[in-house]
Design an enzyme around this catalytic site. Structure first.
Site, short mmCIF file in Angstrom:
data_model
loop_
_atom_site.label_atom_id
_atom_site.label_comp_id
_atom_site.label_asym_id
_atom_site.label_seq_id
_atom_site.Cartn_x
_atom_site.Cartn_y
_atom_site.Cartn_z
CE LYS A 20 -3.94 1.57 2.83
NZ LYS A 20 -4.82 1.22 3.90
CB SER A 101 -8.03 3.21 3.04
OG SER A 101 -7.24 2.40 3.95
CB SER A 125 -8.46 0.09 5.73
OG SER A 125 -9.04 1.41 6.06
#
Length: 434
Positions: A20, A101, A125
């Site tokens: 990420k 996310s 997330s």
């Protein structure tokens, strides 16, 4: 070449991984949290978890897009959208949300763009996008994996976690990620609690004789197809030898949500200002970030605003009585989960991870499909794993297992037994719409 020469760095030697884009890498890749305000930022050193992955031989192939600032920017954001990366799309139906996310990490794994990926979670997330994208997502106990070098939201709740196509891969990846880091003192609590090998818990019979709490509120959900799917999988747990015990965990933890929100507002300001103060090319503080976004509103704020950042910036420091009271209330989720487990003699609690993916909507923002089981374990900082349990009109839905702190081995075993007996994951077909 190293493998041919007999040199093996570790369990992930040569395995292509994506991470990420809020995790520092000291290479040619930027670390931006999806923000144009950090588009030229290259970290001075690897995050601790990245160092661990490199030691194990992993090849960090790319950074993945995310909901900007890990989805802590606006109350009506579109999950998986960032001003730097644009909109991430669900590989099952591409006009549907991938959730966030860690949207890019989930999609990359689901669509076979990499072997495994690393996401981060504050509240949902890792688990939520894994559920939307039909993969396995594991949120470890806070402190099992170091957060140093990861752009923060909450020191109380943040953690990185594996995102994979199978439970076995999640166990292998977790092995490489864990470790005590002096730069993240919370990891010192895990010193004697890290398992030697999480793959040792992969047991097809792990559900036999276990007592599993089943969250009842999701049997009363508004989407009857999800309710029917959930009930079917509860029956499957029984067939695998588990004793089912009804529980109402969400009823007890739900009222803690406002306190959790206040904790995140305070800790986001504190943590982000500390991180940004070290940035060479980019904004140096939350105040500068807010001004940057206003100045570049045509690119950054064109679909939704930054009211959460502004609310956070208006807060005081962590000595505030409001913060201290909110922290005590939010983290009381630990005592609630532990009591429910103890009173019912449970090995774990299950629930739906989330409902099926909603359509991407840049005008109104995300819709809530319901059946969301992330807050209890998130507020407690406890482990949580999601596994595919079927689909609704071709959209994946996950089944969650949670337990007390550092019980990763337990929930990995239970999830593996369930996964191997059902094998509900299907290959995404990139449909344009339903």
């Amino acid at each position: 070449k190293e493998r041919k020469a007999g040199k093996l760095r570790g369990s992930l030697h040569g395995i292509p991984i994506m991470i990420k884009d809020n995790i520092d890498t000291a290479d040619k890749m930027h670390t931006t949290a999806g923000s144009l305000a950090l588009e030229n930022h290259i970290a001075a050193k690897d995050a601790f978890v990245v160092s661990q992955l490199r030691k194990s031989g992993a090849i960090i192939l790319a950074k993945t897009n995310l909901s900007e600032w890990a989805n802590f920017r606006s109350t009506r954001s579109s999950s998986g959208w960032s001003s730097r990366g644009g909109q991430t799309r669900n590989p099952y139906v591409i006009n549907r949300s991938p959730c966030g996310s860690s949207a890019g990490s989930a999609v990359a794994v689901s669509a076979n763009l990499c072997a495994v990926a690393v996401g981060t979670e504050t509240d949902g997330s890792v688990v939520a996008p894994a559920s939307f994208c039909g993969i396995v997502g594991l949120k470890p106990t806070v402190g099992l994996v170091s957060r140093s070098g990861i752009i923060p939201i909450s020191a109380t709740q943040d953690t990185a976690g594996p995102m994979t196509r199978t439970v076995a891969d999640a166990a292998i990846l977790l092995n490489a990620m864990v470790g005590v880091d002096a730069a993240d003192t919370v990891t010192l609590n895990a010193k004697d609690k890290i398992a030697k090998d999480y793959t040792a818990f992969l047991n097809k019979d792990a559900l036999k004789g276990k007592r599993i709490g089943v969250e009842q509120s999701f049997l009363r959900g508004r989407q009857e197809e999800v309710v029917a799917l959930y009930q079917r999988e509860i029956d499957q747990l029984k067939k695998l030898g588990a004793t089912i015990v009804p529980v109402e965990l969400v009823k007890e933890t739900g009222p803690l949500g406002e306190a959790e929100f206040q904790v995140l507002l305070y800790e986001f300001k504190d943590g982000l200002n500390k991180y940004l103060s070290t940035v060479k090319n980019g904004v140096k503080s939350m105040t500068e970030l807010i001004e940057y976004n206003k100045k570049h509103a045509d690119k950054v704020l064109k679909y939704f605003k930054q009211e959460l950042v502004e609310m956070s910036n208006a807060k005081g420091d962590l000595k505030s009585s409001e913060y201290q009271q909110a922290l005590a209330k939010s983290t009381s989720a630990r005592a609630i989960i532990d009591r429910v487990l103890k009173e019912n003699q449970l090995d774990a609690i299950v629930g739906t991870s989330y409902g099926p993916a909603h359509c991407i909507d840049w005008v109104n923002g995300d819709q809530d499909p319901g059946f969301y089981f992330c807050p209890p374990a998130a507020m407690a900082g406890y482990p949580h794993i999601t596994v595919p349990m079927g689909n609704i009109h071709g959209l994946p839905v996950g089944l969650s297992f949670i337990a007390s702190g550092y019980q990763e081995g337990t929930i990995i075993g239970l999830a593996y037994a369930y996964e191997q007996s059902t094998k509900h994951r299907t290959i995404p077909r990139f449909k344009r719409s339903i």
